[in-house]
Design a protein around this motif. Structure first.
Motif, PDB file in Angstrom:
ATOM      1  N   LYS A 164     -19.951  -6.730 -43.125  1.00 26.73           N
ATOM      2  CA  LYS A 164     -21.284  -6.984 -42.842  1.00 26.73           C
ATOM      3  C   LYS A 164     -22.279  -5.710 -43.425  1.00 26.73           C
ATOM      4  O   LYS A 164     -21.747  -4.565 -42.777  1.00 26.73           O
ATOM      5  CB  LYS A 164     -21.796  -7.105 -41.403  1.00 26.73           C
ATOM      6  CG  LYS A 164     -23.402  -7.428 -41.452  1.00 26.73           C
ATOM      7  CD  LYS A 164     -23.908  -8.490 -42.358  1.00 26.73           C
ATOM      8  CE  LYS A 164     -25.281  -8.556 -42.523  1.00 26.73           C
ATOM      9  NZ  LYS A 164     -25.757  -9.684 -43.292  1.00 26.73           N
ATOM     10  N   SER A 210     -22.121  -5.368 -33.941  1.00 19.42           N
ATOM     11  CA  SER A 210     -22.286  -6.256 -35.259  1.00 19.42           C
ATOM     12  C   SER A 210     -21.060  -7.487 -35.086  1.00 19.42           C
ATOM     13  O   SER A 210     -21.401  -8.429 -35.551  1.00 19.42           O
ATOM     14  CB  SER A 210     -21.988  -5.306 -36.367  1.00 19.42           C
ATOM     15  OG  SER A 210     -23.298  -4.517 -36.326  1.00 19.42           O
ATOM     16  N   LEU A 223     -25.619 -12.849 -36.420  1.00 23.48           N
ATOM     17  CA  LEU A 223     -25.535 -12.190 -37.403  1.00 23.48           C
ATOM     18  C   LEU A 223     -24.629 -12.859 -38.440  1.00 23.48           C
ATOM     19  O   LEU A 223     -23.638 -13.478 -38.066  1.00 23.48           O
ATOM     20  CB  LEU A 223     -25.065 -10.908 -37.066  1.00 23.48           C
ATOM     21  CG  LEU A 223     -24.963 -10.033 -38.420  1.00 23.48           C
ATOM     22  CD1 LEU A 223     -24.993  -8.568 -37.746  1.00 23.48           C
ATOM     23  CD2 LEU A 223     -23.421 -10.048 -38.965  1.00 23.48           C
TER      24      LEU A 223
END
Length: 287
Positions: free
Chosen positions: A23, A56, A65
């Motif tokens: 990411k 994350s 996400l």
């Protein structure tokens, strides 16, 4: 692990896993080819310095996400979450650090927040009346089962202590999480006694066969409750260790990059390691 004949038993398949997650946010790479494995019925602690990418990673696993690359699997099957609701449909519940509770609403309403039950028949179908009595009875059952003490499921959440609020958030996850419960820093703002109650709740979830992912900076808590420790550094998994086989100092060394896992599985010192500002206070808490 060996079977009765003395042969190595095959490792259980992960309940939740990921391979090669990536990411990027502009020029910043938050997840850099990260792998992840959560085994059935275990408490897996995820530790790492601030900025290591563990938040994350957890957001990618809970649907908050969407990774740019890589794969997430639930019970061995590839999935692609387009939001937290997708993760919930796969039985993954997350207890966020801010708890996501509505302080002015009562305990039962918070337990069923976003999943309110309507009264049976015409009253629920046409007039859309809520089954308040049924939700309070179910909330009381879940809280009792987990040993969470509140005066009444009809009292506002804002009247509860910090530990009780955490308990309500955990109870909500336990009530609807059929595969995984993810807990983000559940003891961060709690005192010693309330932290102990939350750790007991995690232990109760494990006893029910529900695997738990625990994100924490508190090393004593990690070593007290976790079956395995996933060490995250610079956007990826650098080690998975057992608290029974490693010390807190060794785990902190992996977090900072002062230690690494060698080819033979042994820990080795990294010369001229770039330190990441991890500090140790209060008996081994890494901030």
């Amino acid at each position: 692990m060996s079977d009765p004949d003395g042969r190595d038993a095959p490792a259980p398949d992960p309940v939740l896993s990921a391979r090669g997650l990536v990411k990027r946010f502009g020029r910043v790479t938050a997840i850099d080819g990260a792998d992840f494995d959560l085994l059935p019925g275990e408490v897996l602690a995820v530790v790492g310095d601030n900025g290591a990418g563990k938040s994350s990673l957890i957001k990618a696993l809970s649907g908050a996400l969407t990774p740019d690359a890589g794969e997430v699997r639930v019970a061995g099957r590839p999935v692609r979450f387009h939001g937290p609701l997708d993760a919930r449909r796969h039985g993954i519940e997350t207890v966020y650090q801010d708890l996501a509770l509505a302080p002015a609403q009562d305990v039962a309403s918070n337990l069923f927040l976003g999943r309110e039950r309507r009264r049976p028949g015409l009253l629920g179908r046409v007039f859309r009346l809520l089954d308040t009595r049924g939700m309070r009875a179910e909330a009381e059952r879940v809280l009792d089962e987990l040993g969470i003490g509140v005066r009444s499921t009809s009292q506002p959440v804002e009247t509860l202590s910090g530990g009780q609020r955490q308990g309500v958030a955990v109870a909500r996850a336990a009530a609807f999480g059929t595969r995984v419960v993810i807990m983000d820093e559940p003891t961060a703002a709690l005192g010693v006694a309330e932290s102990a109650r939350v750790l007991d709740l995690i232990d109760r979830l494990r006893a029910r066969g529900l695997p738990v992912v625990l994100i924490s900076h508190n090393m004593p808590h990690v070593f007290d409750i976790a079956d395995r420790v996933h060490v995250h550094r610079l956007g990826r998994r650098v080690a998975v260790v057992s608290p029974a086989e490693r010390t807190m100092n060794e785990v902190v060394g992996l977090i900072t990059g002062a230690l690494r896992v060698g080819a033979d599985g042994a820990l080795e010192e990294v010369r001229d390691a770039v330190r990441t500002g991890v500090t140790r206070t209060g008996g081994g808490t890494a901030e």
